[in-house]
Enzyme design. Structure first.
Site, mmCIF file in Angstrom:
data_model
loop_
_atom_site.group_PDB
_atom_site.id
_atom_site.type_symbol
_atom_site.label_atom_id
_atom_site.label_comp_id
_atom_site.label_asym_id
_atom_site.label_seq_id
_atom_site.Cartn_x
_atom_site.Cartn_y
_atom_site.Cartn_z
ATOM 1 N N LYS A 1 0.838 -1.206 0.000
ATOM 2 C CA LYS A 1 0.000 0.000 0.000
ATOM 3 C C LYS A 1 0.872 1.254 0.000
ATOM 4 C CE LYS A 1 -3.986 1.469 2.774
ATOM 5 N NZ LYS A 1 -4.774 1.127 3.959
ATOM 6 N N GLN B 1 9.703 -1.354 18.391
ATOM 7 C CA GLN B 1 10.838 -0.887 19.183
ATOM 8 C C GLN B 1 11.494 -2.030 19.946
ATOM 9 O OE1 GLN B 1 9.407 2.236 21.736
ATOM 10 N NE2 GLN B 1 9.061 3.669 20.053
ATOM 11 N N GLU C 1 11.068 -7.955 28.872
ATOM 12 C CA GLU C 1 9.760 -7.301 28.749
ATOM 13 C C GLU C 1 8.757 -8.048 29.606
ATOM 14 O OE1 GLU C 1 8.611 -6.353 24.711
ATOM 15 O OE2 GLU C 1 10.625 -5.689 24.231
ATOM 16 N N ASP D 1 -7.067 -4.055 5.715
ATOM 17 C CA ASP D 1 -7.512 -4.302 4.339
ATOM 18 C C ASP D 1 -7.491 -5.796 3.961
ATOM 19 O OD1 ASP D 1 -7.618 -1.499 4.170
ATOM 20 O OD2 ASP D 1 -5.523 -1.425 3.534
ATOM 21 N N HIS E 1 -1.502 -1.388 24.003
ATOM 22 C CA HIS E 1 -0.177 -1.211 24.616
ATOM 23 C C HIS E 1 -0.321 -0.219 25.758
ATOM 24 C CE1 HIS E 1 4.047 -0.406 25.224
ATOM 25 N NE2 HIS E 1 4.340 -1.402 24.411
ATOM 26 N N ARG F 1 0.419 -7.432 29.724
ATOM 27 C CA ARG F 1 0.117 -6.147 29.112
ATOM 28 C C ARG F 1 -1.327 -5.694 29.322
ATOM 29 N NH1 ARG F 1 2.752 -5.407 23.204
ATOM 30 N NH2 ARG F 1 4.716 -5.270 24.312
ATOM 31 N N HIS G 1 -2.860 -1.550 19.801
ATOM 32 C CA HIS G 1 -1.493 -1.844 19.380
ATOM 33 C C HIS G 1 -1.405 -3.041 18.443
ATOM 34 C CE1 HIS G 1 2.852 -1.963 19.696
ATOM 35 N NE2 HIS G 1 2.853 -3.126 20.303
ATOM 36 N N ARG H 1 -1.120 -11.279 23.538
ATOM 37 C CA ARG H 1 0.212 -11.609 22.999
ATOM 38 C C ARG H 1 1.327 -11.270 23.980
ATOM 39 N NH1 ARG H 1 4.012 -8.473 20.282
ATOM 40 N NH2 ARG H 1 2.579 -6.726 20.541
ATOM 41 N N LEU I 1 7.179 -10.041 15.962
ATOM 42 C CA LEU I 1 8.161 -10.073 14.876
ATOM 43 C C LEU I 1 8.593 -11.521 14.640
ATOM 44 C CD1 LEU I 1 10.323 -6.926 15.772
ATOM 45 C CD2 LEU I 1 8.657 -7.130 13.928
HETATM 46 C C1 SIN Z 1 7.305 -2.540 22.798
HETATM 47 O O1 SIN Z 1 8.421 -2.221 22.437
HETATM 48 O O2 SIN Z 1 6.844 -2.303 23.904
HETATM 49 C C2 SIN Z 1 6.426 -3.267 21.833
HETATM 50 C C3 SIN Z 1 6.878 -4.651 21.745
HETATM 51 C C4 SIN Z 1 5.745 -5.502 21.284
HETATM 52 O O3 SIN Z 1 4.656 -5.004 21.035
HETATM 53 O O4 SIN Z 1 5.943 -6.712 21.218
#
Ligand code: SIN
Length: 511
Positions: A31, A43, A110, A203, A224, A268, A328, A363, A369
């Site tokens: 797109k 990030q 994290e 889409d 997020h 989260r 997010h 998640r 990723l």
């Molecule tokens: C973040 O950097 O907090 C996002 C990481 C993610 O959404 O997996």
């Protein structure tokens, strides 16, 4: 075989590279420009398994706990098993993950991970490094690249996908294919406040719905917890809390411990709800305090966040910054098997567009990723295999859109609904299909969305096509949320309406 990949984030570009390396003719349709999309803005990093103390089994266990028992264990097993090879492949393709002086990968932490296991690049610019490397790799091949092309619809005949219809410069075009891989990202722009870049309007999922593919779990939109609440939505990575930053209320109290013993590193969804409730109670955004990390560490580990917070008038080395949750990541999407196959022959879905079963109801950070790379590669490997005659697992649920002409409002109300606009839809979703959901709010939102869908005219412009996609997904999301009566993960039901935090991110005086 001619394969069309729609989308140019980590999942789409991985699928394209593997498909080309397997000898298929490949066209990547995007797109925007190659490498645009949500991946570029990631990030935190990519979750992997490193060191004797960690294991794939523990990564899988953390993923299943975060998913609130709604993840598919087989999909999670694939994720953690194939993950190491995919991270090695990213390194081989030129992604320079951050390393210590001895050359060992630096591992971030994290929320809800039992170990520090997140590899990152450029500190907090992991997605940009991955996008760049994969886009460069695709450009080095003879893959056809069609940029600035909007997916209108899938061409399906006799139960098999035959190609796609596109809108390019206002003109409709048709591209034929033997297989189509959808990797168009999620649908963050369903909501008034989102981390997703412009253009993420669902889409691919909407086209799949119109074509009759099974789509599941749309009620699971992940919010997020920490987006800068000053100016346009800007993510402040969870890795900042992973390094020790705290969330405080107006009096300086670490309020998330009231909701979960893990405090700022709770799952989260828990942190997002705690922030939303606190922000509404105190009438202003809560604060993220990263001052204990010091100016040097903040600038080195989080250069992007350091730059943007300073541009917005904050010196986060010396003062807490205001944060708020935002839509997010979509855990649901087009239902796939473990190789990205959808319910339509020849149609694959990968990345955030797909519901692989990895994420369940919530998640685990930095699994997205990884999922894009793992399932992008698996879909490419499955292109040449015979299409299975039976499904390897049942669907969780399916939403079948009615033709818009079939709609009539049976809503009991005194006032006419607000006139449709994208902003009105996004506000409705934020307030009634957001972090905290009531039965009445969901029913009202669904009725309003159905009225709006019935009233929109034939789309002509790209923005009008996007609006139709958003309306279709909004209807499917509200219907799925209404049908799931119990709270689980990111889908949280409350008995009484709860005010949503403001969406106009206030421009605050620095505190
Ligand atoms: C973040 O950097 O907090 C996002 C990481 C993610 O959404 O997996």
């Amino acid at each position: 075989m001619h394969v069309i990949v729609v989308g140019a984030g980590i999942a789409g570009l991985t699928a394209a590279l593997h498909a080309r390396e397997s000898g298929h003719a490949v066209t990547v349709v995007t797109k925007g420009r190659l490498g645009d999309g949500s991946t570029r803005y990631a990030q935190g990093g990519v979750a992997g398994v490193y060191g004797a103390a960690d294991s794939a089994a523990q990564h899988a266990a953390d993923t299943l706990v975060a998913g609130a028992d709604l993840s598919d264990p087989a999909a999670v097993d694939v994720l953690v098993t194939d993950g190491a090879a995919r991270i090695a492949e990213l390194i081989a393709r030129g992604v320079a993950f951050d390393r210590d002086a001895d050359g060992a990968l630096l591992l971030g932490r994290e929320a809800a991970h039992s170990h520090a296991r997140i590899v990152h690049a450029g500190g907090d610019a992991t997605g940009a490094a991955i996008s760049q490397a994969l886009a460069d790799a695709v450009r080095r091949t003879d893959t056809a690249i069609v940029e600035d092309a909007f997916l209108l619809d899938l061409l399906v005949a006799d139960g098999a996908v035959r190609g796609i219809r596109l809108l390019i410069d206002g003109v409709q075009r048709q591209l034929d294919a033997d297989a189509v891989v959808l990797a168009t990202g999620g649908a963050g722009h369903l909501y008034a406040h989102t981390t997703n870049p412009v253009g993420i309007t669902g889409d691919g999922i909407a086209a799949a719905l119109r074509a009759g593919a099974a789509v599941s779990d749309l009620e699971f939109m992940q919010f997020h917890p920490t987006v800068l609440a000053a100016g346009p939505a800007f993510l402040v990575s969870e890795a900042v809390r992973g390094e020790g930053a705290t969330l405080i209320d107006g009096t300086g109290r670490r309020f998330v411990f009231d909701s979960h013993p893990d405090g700022e590193l709770a799952p989260r969804d828990v942190v997002s709800r705690a922030i939303a409730r606190q922000a509404v109670a105190q009438g202003s955004p809560v604060l993220l305090d990263a001052t204990m990390l010091g100016a040097e560490e903040l600038a080195q580990r989080f250069p992007t966040i350091d730059r943007v917070t300073r541009e917005r008038g904050f010196d986060w080395a010396f003062e807490p910054i205001p944060v708020t949750p935002a839509a997010h990541y979509l855990m649901g999407g087009i239902d796939t098997d473990l190789d990205g196959r959808t319910t339509i022959r020849g149609l694959f879905a990968v990345g955030e567009t797909a519901r692989t079963g990895v994420h369940g109801a919530n998640r685990l950070a930095s699994n997205s990723l990884l999922e894009g790379a793992v399932f992008g590669a698996r879909a490419a490997a499955a292109l040449a295999a015979p299409w299975p005659t039976t499904r390897s697992r049942p669907f969780r649920s399916q939403f079948t859109p009615l033709p818009t002409s079939a709609r009539s409002s049976n809503r009991d109300r005194n006032a006419e609904p607000a006139e449709f606009s994208r902003a009105a839809l996004q506000r409705l979703m934020w307030e009634q299909v957001g972090l905290l959901r009531t039965d009445a709010g969901l029913a009202d939102a669904l009725a309003t969305i159905r009225d709006w869908r019935a009233g929109v005219s034939e789309p002509r412009t790209l923005a009008e096509h996007e609006d139709l996609n958003l309306l279709l997904l909004a209807e499917a999301t509200a219907a799925a949320a209404l049908a799931r009566t119990a709270s689980v993960g990111a889908h949280f039901r409350v008995a009484e309406p709860v005010e949503a935090p403001g969406v106009e991110a206030p421009i605050l005086e620095t505190v």
